[in-house]
Motif scaffolding. Sequence first.
Motif, PDB file in Angstrom:
ATOM      1  N   THR A 182      -0.708  -3.658   8.022  1.00 54.24           N
ATOM      2  CA  THR A 182      -1.056  -4.299   9.277  1.00 54.24           C
ATOM      3  C   THR A 182       0.124  -4.339  10.242  1.00 54.24           C
ATOM      4  OG1 THR A 182      -0.571  -6.443   8.278  1.00 54.24           O
ATOM      5  CG2 THR A 182      -2.864  -5.712   8.252  1.00 54.24           C
ATOM      6  N   TRP A 183      -0.158  -4.701  11.486  1.00 55.28           N
ATOM      7  CA  TRP A 183       0.816  -4.693  12.564  1.00 55.28           C
ATOM      8  C   TRP A 183       1.977  -5.625  12.292  1.00 55.28           C
ATOM      9  CZ3 TRP A 183      -4.306  -5.510  12.515  1.00 55.28           C
ATOM     10  CH2 TRP A 183      -4.719  -6.839  12.472  1.00 55.28           C
ATOM     11  N   GLY A 184       1.753  -6.744  11.690  1.00 50.89           N
ATOM     12  CA  GLY A 184       2.835  -7.678  11.440  1.00 50.89           C
ATOM     13  C   GLY A 184       3.468  -7.509  10.086  1.00 50.89           C
ATOM     14  N   ASP A 185       3.139  -6.394   9.434  1.00 47.42           N
ATOM     15  CA  ASP A 185       3.648  -6.137   8.085  1.00 47.42           C
ATOM     16  C   ASP A 185       3.235  -7.254   7.145  1.00 47.42           C
ATOM     17  OD1 ASP A 185       6.938  -5.293   6.668  1.00 47.42           O
ATOM     18  OD2 ASP A 185       4.892  -4.793   6.072  1.00 47.42           O
ATOM     19  N   VAL A 186       2.069  -7.840   7.417  1.00 42.95           N
ATOM     20  CA  VAL A 186       1.616  -8.970   6.615  1.00 42.95           C
ATOM     21  C   VAL A 186       0.850  -8.497   5.392  1.00 42.95           C
ATOM     22  CG1 VAL A 186       0.111 -10.995   6.607  1.00 42.95           C
ATOM     23  CG2 VAL A 186       1.524 -10.491   8.613  1.00 42.95           C
ATOM     24  N   ASP A 187      -0.051  -7.549   5.610  1.00 44.66           N
ATOM     25  CA  ASP A 187      -0.930  -7.088   4.542  1.00 44.66           C
ATOM     26  C   ASP A 187      -0.783  -5.594   4.314  1.00 44.66           C
ATOM     27  OD1 ASP A 187      -3.466  -9.274   5.805  1.00 44.66           O
ATOM     28  OD2 ASP A 187      -2.104  -9.612   4.124  1.00 44.66           O
ATOM     29  N   THR A 188      -0.938  -5.197   3.068  1.00 45.49           N
ATOM     30  CA  THR A 188      -1.018  -3.790   2.717  1.00 45.49           C
ATOM     31  C   THR A 188      -2.280  -3.571   1.896  1.00 45.49           C
ATOM     32  OG1 THR A 188       0.351  -4.155   0.752  1.00 45.49           O
ATOM     33  CG2 THR A 188       1.485  -3.427   2.749  1.00 45.49           C
ATOM     34  N   PHE A 189      -2.803  -2.355   1.984  1.00 46.97           N
ATOM     35  CA  PHE A 189      -4.032  -1.997   1.294  1.00 46.97           C
ATOM     36  C   PHE A 189      -3.844  -0.625   0.664  1.00 46.97           C
ATOM     37  CE2 PHE A 189      -6.208  -5.412   3.429  1.00 46.97           C
ATOM     38  CZ  PHE A 189      -5.623  -5.466   4.678  1.00 46.97           C
ATOM     39  N   TYR A 190      -4.445  -0.429  -0.512  1.00 49.34           N
ATOM     40  CA  TYR A 190      -4.294   0.839  -1.218  1.00 49.34           C
ATOM     41  C   TYR A 190      -5.616   1.297  -1.811  1.00 49.34           C
ATOM     42  CZ  TYR A 190       0.706  -0.154  -1.049  1.00 49.34           C
ATOM     43  OH  TYR A 190       1.973  -0.409  -0.612  1.00 49.34           O
ATOM     44  N   GLN A 191      -5.741   2.607  -1.877  1.00 50.08           N
ATOM     45  CA  GLN A 191      -6.819   3.185  -2.671  1.00 50.08           C
ATOM     46  C   GLN A 191      -6.508   2.901  -4.139  1.00 50.08           C
ATOM     47  OE1 GLN A 191      -7.558   7.352  -4.419  1.00 50.08           O
ATOM     48  NE2 GLN A 191      -7.627   7.628  -2.231  1.00 50.08           N
ATOM     49  N   ASP A 192      -7.550   2.666  -4.916  1.00 48.87           N
ATOM     50  CA  ASP A 192      -7.343   2.291  -6.320  1.00 48.87           C
ATOM     51  C   ASP A 192      -6.517   3.313  -7.094  1.00 48.87           C
ATOM     52  OD1 ASP A 192     -10.590   0.686  -6.844  1.00 48.87           O
ATOM     53  OD2 ASP A 192      -8.710  -0.070  -5.991  1.00 48.87           O
ATOM     54  N   SER A 193      -6.703   4.590  -6.815  1.00 54.78           N
ATOM     55  CA  SER A 193      -6.037   5.624  -7.614  1.00 54.78           C
ATOM     56  C   SER A 193      -4.526   5.691  -7.374  1.00 54.78           C
ATOM     57  CB  SER A 193      -6.654   6.987  -7.342  1.00 54.78           C
ATOM     58  OG  SER A 193      -6.348   7.421  -6.031  1.00 54.78           O
ATOM     59  N   VAL A 194      -4.038   5.052  -6.319  1.00 56.04           N
ATOM     60  CA  VAL A 194      -2.597   5.107  -6.032  1.00 56.04           C
ATOM     61  C   VAL A 194      -1.907   3.769  -6.223  1.00 56.04           C
ATOM     62  CG1 VAL A 194      -3.036   6.961  -4.377  1.00 56.04           C
ATOM     63  CG2 VAL A 194      -2.702   4.626  -3.544  1.00 56.04           C
ATOM     64  N   LYS A 195      -2.680   2.732  -6.521  1.00 58.28           N
ATOM     65  CA  LYS A 195      -2.075   1.411  -6.724  1.00 58.28           C
ATOM     66  C   LYS A 195      -1.068   1.458  -7.871  1.00 58.28           C
ATOM     67  CE  LYS A 195      -5.779  -1.570  -5.022  1.00 58.28           C
ATOM     68  NZ  LYS A 195      -6.841  -2.544  -5.388  1.00 58.28           N
ATOM     69  N   GLY A 196       0.093   0.869  -7.627  1.00 58.03           N
ATOM     70  CA  GLY A 196       1.146   0.866  -8.631  1.00 58.03           C
ATOM     71  C   GLY A 196       2.015   2.105  -8.611  1.00 58.03           C
ATOM     72  N   ARG A 197       1.585   3.145  -7.895  1.00 60.61           N
ATOM     73  CA  ARG A 197       2.384   4.382  -7.803  1.00 60.61           C
ATOM     74  C   ARG A 197       2.917   4.613  -6.395  1.00 60.61           C
ATOM     75  NH1 ARG A 197       0.171   9.269  -8.549  1.00 60.61           N
ATOM     76  NH2 ARG A 197      -1.906   8.676  -7.838  1.00 60.61           N
TER      77      ARG A 197
END
Length: 128
Positions: free
Chosen positions: A52-67
């Motif tokens: 997000t714009w304020g660097d508050v939230d990040t989102f990931y596709q399940d297959s790349v989470k943790g990598r």
Amino acid sequence: QVQLVESGGGLVQAGDSLRLSCAASERTFSTYAMAWFRQAPVKEHEFVAAITWGDVDTFYQDSVKGRFAISRDNAKNTLYLQMNSLKPGDTAVYYCAADSMRYAYRDNYHRTERYPYWGQGTQVTVSS
């Protein structure tokens, strides 16, 4: 209108790491939500990660989470994607995208139509 230029792609082996960068022309870069998508041959664009714009939230596709890890340096107008433990299935052209509108962003950050601004892409190839 923001212009985006990706860099950092290349040919690596499975298990290696790469860091992609996306340089933005816009001085108001910090106000944009940013995302990474990828497109493998004969496939549609696929959401990878967003921030997000304020660097508050990040989102990931399940297959790349943790990598993979998305981050931004607003002082440098640059978006990053740190990719670790790469797999052959990560092979694709990677694109960064920008969105200046905040309405309902957290509901549809993964949709390509959300983003009016796109870079030209950088190729990532992971060999087994």
